[in-house]
Scaffold this motif. Structure first.
Motif, PDB file in Angstrom:
ATOM      1  N   ASN A 189      62.079 -34.641  71.429  1.00 21.67           N
ATOM      2  CA  ASN A 189      62.973 -35.766  71.659  1.00 21.67           C
ATOM      3  C   ASN A 189      64.165 -35.264  72.456  1.00 21.67           C
ATOM      4  O   ASN A 189      65.049 -34.599  71.915  1.00 21.67           O
TER       5      ASN A 189
ATOM      6  N   GLU B  32      65.110 -41.550  74.959  1.00 19.85           N
ATOM      7  CA  GLU B  32      64.053 -41.427  73.956  1.00 19.85           C
ATOM      8  C   GLU B  32      62.764 -42.168  74.329  1.00 19.85           C
ATOM      9  O   GLU B  32      62.158 -42.861  73.500  1.00 19.85           O
TER      10      GLU B  32
ATOM     11  N   TRP C 193      58.189 -32.973  66.855  1.00 20.08           N
ATOM     12  CA  TRP C 193      57.915 -33.710  68.085  1.00 20.08           C
ATOM     13  C   TRP C 193      59.125 -33.674  69.016  1.00 20.08           C
ATOM     14  O   TRP C 193      60.268 -33.578  68.566  1.00 20.08           O
TER      15      TRP C 193
ATOM     16  N   HIS D 213      59.811 -41.040  74.831  1.00 13.86           N
ATOM     17  CA  HIS D 213      58.655 -40.580  74.053  1.00 13.86           C
ATOM     18  C   HIS D 213      58.575 -41.325  72.724  1.00 13.86           C
ATOM     19  O   HIS D 213      57.503 -41.796  72.317  1.00 13.86           O
ATOM     20  N   LYS D 214      59.704 -41.474  72.048  1.00 14.48           N
ATOM     21  CA  LYS D 214      59.727 -42.185  70.770  1.00 14.48           C
ATOM     22  C   LYS D 214      59.471 -43.674  70.960  1.00 14.48           C
ATOM     23  O   LYS D 214      58.714 -44.284  70.190  1.00 14.48           O
TER      24      LYS D 214
ATOM     25  N   THR E 127      60.699 -40.671  61.800  1.00 14.86           N
ATOM     26  CA  THR E 127      61.929 -41.022  62.478  1.00 14.86           C
ATOM     27  C   THR E 127      62.592 -42.109  61.664  1.00 14.86           C
ATOM     28  O   THR E 127      61.896 -42.906  61.034  1.00 14.86           O
TER      29      THR E 127
ATOM     30  N   HIS F 151      63.628 -30.626  69.030  1.00 17.41           N
ATOM     31  CA  HIS F 151      62.386 -30.925  68.326  1.00 17.41           C
ATOM     32  C   HIS F 151      62.768 -31.562  67.000  1.00 17.41           C
ATOM     33  O   HIS F 151      63.549 -30.995  66.224  1.00 17.41           O
ATOM     34  N   VAL F 152      62.256 -32.751  66.767  1.00 11.62           N
ATOM     35  CA  VAL F 152      62.522 -33.462  65.524  1.00 11.62           C
ATOM     36  C   VAL F 152      61.452 -33.095  64.509  1.00 11.62           C
ATOM     37  O   VAL F 152      60.253 -33.174  64.806  1.00 11.62           O
TER      38      VAL F 152
END
Length: 288
Positions: free
Chosen positions: A204, A34, A202, A36-37, A284, A208-209
């Motif tokens: 993840n 993760e 977005w 990106h997050k 998130t 896509h979340v």
């Protein structure tokens, strides 16, 4: 290898230079990397960690503050991790006590797994709600809600910020203004030229979340999810407040399945601010 005694385990602030170490720690605990997050959380929030004398991190977490800069109205704690080789030694408790102390009188919230909940209860957090994680390929079925949705533009950002603060109950400008760059899609719902909802999708890992998901009502939330799903071939994932039973049933009819439940917990307040009836899913669970 023996874990160092607690006194030398100084908690320090993390920066983007620690991104790889944070992702390594996630992977160590069997979570996705993760990156990106982590990148968003370390820039929009404050990372805290404990260095491992042998390299990497013993433990880490992120705190995202909302409201006035010097007097936050709320802070969300997330990504609380302890390396497997140091687990069950009290290090997570040590880090969390540091965070609670550092935040002073600022109200706190977090989403707890079943494993983490006993520690948070020991520290004084109270369960105030639940969120259900659902995941799967979205399959349109039957007539969709007749709500106007479209891709957001730069001109929509002030209206998105006003609606978000009204519904969330605190100013989230540092996070929300990063959405256009962070998310692959940012959509809004309108009625008579007025913004009545917005949502982002977005990337993840392989999903896509969908989050945040803010909407006037369930039909608007459905329309936003359907509009985002139409622009991706990836599975969707989102965390929906269990009180939104109709939306949960709707997404399950369209291919998403229950994955897990998290307990929403608070510290210093009896319940979260804002209007839960219009707050369907967080950006998130790590950021509230």
């Amino acid at each position: 290898m023996p874990t160092p005694s607690l006194p030398p385990l100084a908690v320090r602030r993390l920066t983007l230079r620690d991104l790889t170490a944070c992702a390594d720690l996630s992977e160590d605990r069997g979570w996705p990397r993760e990156e990106h997050k982590w990148g968003l959380l370390l820039t929009a929030g404050k990372g805290y960690g404990i260095d491992d004398p042998d390299g990497g991190l013993v433990s880490a977490c992120v705190v995202t503050e909302y409201g006035p800069q010097h007097h936050p109205a709320l802070a969300a704690i997330g990504m609380v991790l302890v390396a497997e080789r140091h687990a069950r030694r009290g290090i997570g408790r040590h880090l969390m006590r540091h965070i609670v102390s550092a935040m002073g009188t600022t109200p706190l919230t977090l989403h707890a797994t079943a494993n983490g909940r006993p520690l948070y209860e020991e520290l004084g957090f109270k369960a105030t709600g639940r969120a259900e994680m659902v995941r799967g390929h979205f399959m349109p079925r039957g007539p969709e809600p007749e709500v106007v949705t479209r891709a957001a533009t730069a001109e929509d950002l002030p209206s998105i910020l006003r609606l978000d603060e009204e519904v969330f109950g605190a100013d989230r400008t540092p996070v929300i203004t990063r959405l256009p760059a962070f998310a692959d899609r940012l959509h809004v719902a309108e009625e008579d030229g007025r913004l009545i909802g917005y949502a982002a999708a977005w990337p993840n890992m392989e999903t896509h979340v969908v989050g945040p998901l803010i909407a006037r009502d369930t039909e608007t939330a459905k329309a936003l999810i359907a509009s985002l799903a139409a622009h991706t071939d990836r599975p969707l994932r989102t965390d929906i407040d269990v009180r939104h039973e109709e939306l949960l049933a709707w997404v399950k009819e369209r291919g998403l399945a229950s994955v897990a439940f998290n307990t929403v917990m608070t510290y210093g307040i009896l319940e979260l601010p804002g209007d839960w009836t219009r707050r369907f899913a967080p950006l998130t669970v790590a950021a509230g």
